[in-house]
Design a protein around this motif. Structure first.
Motif, PDB file in Angstrom:
ATOM      1  N   GLY A   1       0.642  -1.212  -0.020  1.00 42.47           N
ATOM      2  CA  GLY A   1       0.133   0.095   0.135  1.00 42.47           C
ATOM      3  C   GLY A   1       0.817   1.332  -0.185  1.00 42.47           C
ATOM      4  N   HIS A   2       2.191   1.161   0.189  1.00 49.96           N
ATOM      5  CA  HIS A   2       3.077   2.010   0.133  1.00 49.96           C
ATOM      6  C   HIS A   2       4.288   1.997  -0.941  1.00 49.96           C
ATOM      7  N   GLN A   3       3.823   1.520  -1.997  1.00 50.52           N
ATOM      8  CA  GLN A   3       4.826   1.125  -2.990  1.00 50.52           C
ATOM      9  C   GLN A   3       6.028   2.056  -3.322  1.00 50.52           C
ATOM     10  N   ASP A   4       5.452   3.445  -3.216  1.00 44.24           N
ATOM     11  CA  ASP A   4       6.187   4.368  -3.682  1.00 44.24           C
ATOM     12  C   ASP A   4       7.607   4.694  -2.751  1.00 44.24           C
ATOM     13  N   ARG A   5       7.400   3.880  -1.277  1.00 49.62           N
ATOM     14  CA  ARG A   5       8.570   4.116  -0.463  1.00 49.62           C
ATOM     15  C   ARG A   5       9.434   2.769  -0.579  1.00 49.62           C
ATOM     16  N   LEU A   6       9.294   1.911  -1.415  1.00 51.50           N
ATOM     17  CA  LEU A   6      10.167   0.715  -1.375  1.00 51.50           C
ATOM     18  C   LEU A   6      11.718   1.221  -1.788  1.00 51.50           C
ATOM     19  N   GLY A   7      11.650   2.245  -2.504  1.00 53.60           N
ATOM     20  CA  GLY A   7      13.175   2.671  -2.788  1.00 53.60           C
ATOM     21  C   GLY A   7      13.895   3.100  -1.585  1.00 53.60           C
ATOM     22  N   ASP A   8      13.072   3.937  -0.815  1.00 54.14           N
ATOM     23  CA  ASP A   8      13.654   4.532   0.430  1.00 54.14           C
ATOM     24  C   ASP A   8      14.078   3.298   1.470  1.00 54.14           C
ATOM     25  N   VAL A   9      12.939   2.159   1.595  1.00 55.69           N
ATOM     26  CA  VAL A   9      13.312   0.911   2.452  1.00 55.69           C
ATOM     27  C   VAL A   9      14.453   0.467   1.853  1.00 55.69           C
TER      28      VAL A   9
END
Length: 248
Positions: free
Chosen positions: A191-199
């Motif tokens: 649900g927060h796929q846009d944060r995958l790069g940060d993770v």
């Protein structure tokens, strides 16, 4: 006098809050024992265990706020998400806990469970067949051999607390055990796929993105019916059904 509030409750377990104390009541005593042990073993910030009795675990509230909520935009900084990735890498690098994976499921068992659940979703009219079929196809990439690591097992965003850029606590270790590292990464970013790069910047190693996307489909397919039957809404904007639709 502190009020008693029900955080979550269903037939398997319930969590109550009294002031800054959470009481976890679980019908599976062994699972509660494992949860307390997992928090003691995990090399990441966890809640303080105040006391532990058969079927009840009392833990202190952790400072900070949830890194995000499913269905809502996250206000946490990229650095906070990277810190979550770094904490997760520390967990995955730790020695395995001394108990088997939940349910002892291998690839074959997970595949059979997924097929059965997909059938129920379609025959029960919960989701359209084309949506289920497409996501079952995407999910296949997760069904491959993996090297077990120490996983949280249910690392959705409401279980990760931050204060600024610092991880202050990771809660709810009831599903912890040996498992696939990519599943934890996928659950954290569901649900927060846009944060995958940060993770992944904080996690610090190359990861097969197709496997993470596959776990998004696996988790959502397996969760939709259970959530609907236990008073949650997987059809809410940004939640599990929207995750499945994004695979189309």
């Amino acid at each position: 006098m502190d009020e008693v509030s029900v955080v979550v409750a269903h037939s398997e377990r319930a969590t109550l809050r009294v002031g800054d104390v959470f009481l976890k009541v679980d019908g599976d005593r062994a699972r509660l024992d494992r949860e307390a042990e997992a928090m003691a073993l995990a090399p990441v910030p966890t809640p303080k265990v105040l006391w532990h009795r058969p079927s009840v675990l009392a833990i202190a509230a952790v400072p900070g706020a949830e890194i995000a909520r499913l269905g809502e935009p996250s206000t946490a900084s990229p650095a906070a998400w990277a810190a979550a990735g770094a904490a997760l890498r520390n967990l995955h690098d730790a020695p395995l806990p001394p108990w088997p994976a939940r349910g002892g499921r291998g690839i074959g068992e997970l595949s059979a469970e997924l097929d059965a659940e997909c059938g129920r979703l379609v025959t029960g009219g919960i989701l359209p067949a084309d949506l289920v079929t497409r996501n079952r196809r995407v999910a296949e990439a997760a069904l491959r051999p993996w090297t077990p690591v120490f996983t949280h097992g249910d690392l959705h965003v409401a279980h990760v607390f931050v204060d600024g850029e610092e991880i202050t606590g990771i809660i709810d270790w009831s599903e912890a055990g040996p498992g696939d590292a990519r599943r934890d990464l996928a659950t954290l970013t569901l649900g927060h796929q846009d944060r995958l790069g940060d993770v992944l910047a904080g996690y610090g190693t190359d990861v097969d993105l197709d496997v993470i996307r596959a776990w998004w489909s696996v988790r959502s397919l397996l969760a939709v019916r259970w959530l609907a039957e236990h008073g949650f809404d997987p059809f809410a904007p940004g939640c599990e059904v929207d995750v499945l639709r994004s695979r189309m």
